[in-house]
Structures are given as C-alpha cells and as structure tokens.
Motif scaffolding. Structure first.
Motif, short mmCIF file in Angstrom:
data_model
loop_
_atom_site.label_atom_id
_atom_site.label_comp_id
_atom_site.label_asym_id
_atom_site.label_seq_id
_atom_site.Cartn_x
_atom_site.Cartn_y
_atom_site.Cartn_z
N GLY A 23 -7.74 -0.43 6.96
CA GLY A 23 -7.43 -0.24 5.54
C GLY A 23 -7.64 -1.53 4.76
O GLY A 23 -7.02 -1.75 3.71
N GLY A 110 2.70 3.49 6.77
CA GLY A 110 2.60 4.95 6.66
C GLY A 110 3.61 5.49 5.68
O GLY A 110 3.96 4.84 4.69
N GLY A 146 8.18 2.26 -0.81
CA GLY A 146 8.27 3.11 -2.00
C GLY A 146 6.90 3.15 -2.67
O GLY A 146 5.91 2.60 -2.16
N PHE A 148 3.70 2.43 -4.71
CA PHE A 148 3.04 1.15 -5.00
C PHE A 148 2.87 0.98 -6.51
O PHE A 148 2.44 1.91 -7.20
CB PHE A 148 1.64 1.09 -4.38
CG PHE A 148 1.61 1.18 -2.88
CD1 PHE A 148 2.75 0.96 -2.12
CD2 PHE A 148 0.42 1.49 -2.23
CE1 PHE A 148 2.72 1.05 -0.73
CE2 PHE A 148 0.38 1.58 -0.85
CZ PHE A 148 1.53 1.37 -0.10
#
Ligand SMILES: NC(=O)c1ccc[n+]([C@@H]2O[C@H](COP(=O)([O-])OP(=O)(O)OC[C@H]3O[C@@H](n4cnc5c(N)ncnc54)[C@H](OP(=O)(O)O)[C@@H]3O)[C@@H](O)[C@H]2O)c1
Length: 291
Positions: A23, A110, A146, A148
C-alpha cells in the motif's frame, strides 16, 4: 550509514534487510515509506504498477498484487519486517506467503467493527484476514484507525472548481485521524519492541463536525468554502459511480448516528508521547491540493 546488523527479538545478531511496505502508494503507506526513509531504513515498496508509482528516491519499487499471493514472493526476498495493508484477495493465502518467506514482524492496517455480525460480507472478510495474522506465528501489530482526514480529499474537485462541498450530514462528527499519525505508529511498531500482539485504534485528538472541516479547509486556503448539505437521497445520486452501492449505504448508515465516530482514542498520545495532529494542521499540510 545505519547499521544493517542488529539483535533481533531472539537476541541473535542478524541481517535486518529492507522493510517491505505494501500500500506504499496509498494514504498511510506513503507516509510510512517517507517516515521509514527519514529514520534511515532501507525500504522496498510494493505496487501493482511499478511504472506509474511515484515513490521517494532511494526506495526500491517492486511489482506484485494481493490478488495473486505468489506474486509477493519476489518482493519478500531478504525481508523480515512487513507493513501489510488489507485491501483485497485471499487473506489467509497472503499471510501464508509472508510467514513462509520468513517474515517475523508485521504491522497490519485494516478495519474492525465489532458491532457488525459475522455474516456482514466486508466485516467477515476483515475478520478472516485478522485471525490468519494472529495465528501465523509472526509478531503482529494491528492498526484499526478511525476515519482518515485524507478522505476529505474527495472534496478537492468541487472546492477547486466552485468553492463548495456537497455532502450529507453537516453535523456529523468524526475524530478523524491524520495519516501521518497512523504511519508514525506503524513505524514505531516496525522499529521498536513492545508492540507485538497489540491492537491500536488511532483517532484524531478531537471530534470535528463535517461543516467545520469544510470551514477549516477554507481558512487554510485563504478563501471561504461553502457547505451544501445533501439529503441521503441526493447523496446516493452524488456518490453513484464514485463508490460501490454497498459502500454508499454504509456511509449513509453511519451518518444516522451523528456522534458515531466521535470517540477519541488515547493510542496516538500513548504510543507517540504527544497529542495527535489536528484537522486544522492537516488542512494546512494539504492546502496546495485544494487551491
Ligand atoms: N480510509 C479510511 O478512512 C480508513 C479508516 C480505517 C481503516 N482504513 C483501512 O486502511 C486501509 C487502506 O485504505 P485506504 O482507503 O486508505 O487505501 P489506500 O492505502 O490509500 O490505497 C490503497 C493501497 O493499496 C494498494 N493495493 C490495492 N489493491 C492492491 C492489490 N490487489 N495488491 C497490492 N496492493 C494493492 C494500492 O497500491 P497500488 O495502487 O500502487 O497497487 C494502494 O497503495 C484499508 O485496509 C482500510 O480498510 C481506512
């Protein structure tokens, strides 16, 4: 130059090798790459498309896709530490490839919503992935952040073109987290001992209302930005084609509870020893994107 030899968690002198960041072209992964480079670490970045990936100088870029776990094998050569983002694919198969390749330490970015039933398709996919990691024998650290702050980049086109944000639930409140804080925790967990088996839920330092986030972006760019509240029906239309229908319904379901994302976690302050970065700071960091 940084020492490449170090005592590993078993106390042996070992070759640390590069850290594989998956990522790496994404919101948090990009910041993980940058912060690891700043810490003097050797970084290998995974992307499905090495020819178009823009990564900092000195980063080794390798191709591979979660949809084909065997394509990760080459990227894992000489790697004992991995930052893994769960995006898609067969979670247990991906985890098995990592464990077989000799990965010892893993940070996992995740999602976790314990309130969802086991038969919720998205949730159950994440749960299966998570359990595979926990039983893999690797030293894992989960990060379930939480919302972004970077999600507000969705507003870039309409702010640039018309100075407006159209969205539902103006009073919706979220303790959005700065991606750099999530990444900073990832970096700590990759480089320091003591985070193994821990689950962090980083949030921002304070809840922010949607309409206030819009105002703060206006202040950061030096011109007012208008907020136009959409009804849920208008929002469905507005988001059609941008997000899959089930994601749109998930957004709308969340919006029914204005304080549903307002909880402030202690994890950023506890791990980093300083308060989390504010949305005001994020808006200034990203003002050029909206201008
Ligand atoms: N967004 C939020 O508010 C939020 C909140 C909490 C948790 N999360 C979690 O954070 C994670 C990242 O989400 P994000 O929305 O911020 O995405 P992102 O990290 O900005 O972008 C997705 C990244 O995943 C890579 N990727 C996608 N499919 C891949 C595949 N098949 N094989 C290898 N790499 C692949 C992409 O790399 P390339 O395109 O270069 O291949 C890209 O770097 C997710 O697990 C999400 O559940 C997100």
């Amino acid at each position: 130059m940084k020492d490449v030899f170090a005592f590993d968690r078993y106390g042996f002198l070992g070759f640390m090798g590069p850290i594989l960041v998956t990522g790496a072209t994404g919101t948090v992964g990009g910041s993980v790459v940058r912060q690891l480079r700043e810490a003097g670490e050797e970084v290998r970045a995974l992307t499905r498309d090495p020819s178009s990936a823009r990564l900092p100088a000195g980063v080794e870029v390798v191709g591979g896709s979660f949809l084909e776990p065997s394509s990760l094998v080459a990227a894992l050569r000489g790697v004992t530490r991995v930052h893994l983002v769960s995006m898609e694919g067969d979670g247990p198969a991906i985890v098995e490839v990592l464990a077989r390749a000799g990965v010892e330490r893993l940070t996992h970015l995740g999602h976790n919503d314990p309130s969802k039933p086991d038969d919720d398709p998205l949730e159950s996919w994440h749960r299966v992935f998570r359990r595979a990691i926990e039983s893999s024998g690797m030293a894992w650290t989960h990060l379930f952040p939480g919302e972004f702050m970077g999600n507000t980049r969705e507003w870039v086109p309409s702010i640039r073109a018309e100075g407006v944000v159209r969205a539902p639930f103006g009073d919706w409140t979220s303790a959005m987290v700065h991606e750099d804080d999530v990444a900073a925790i990832v970096v700590r967990a990759l480089l320091e001992d003591g985070h193994e088996g821990r689950t962090y839920q980083p949030t921002g330092p304070e809840p922010v209302r949607r309409r206030d986030a819009v105002r703060l972006i206006g202040e950061a760019i030096g011109r007012p930005v208008r907020f136009e509240e959409l009804t849920p029906e208008q929002a469905r239309e507005h988001w059609r084609g941008t997000y899959p229908p089930e994601v749109v319904e998930w957004f709308l379901e969340m919006g029914r509870d204005p304080d549903g994302q307002a909880w402030v976690s202690p994890d950023v302050a506890d791990v980093l020893g300083r308060p989390g970065l504010t949305f005001e700071r994020w808006a200034h960091d990203h003002a050029a994107d909206f201008s």
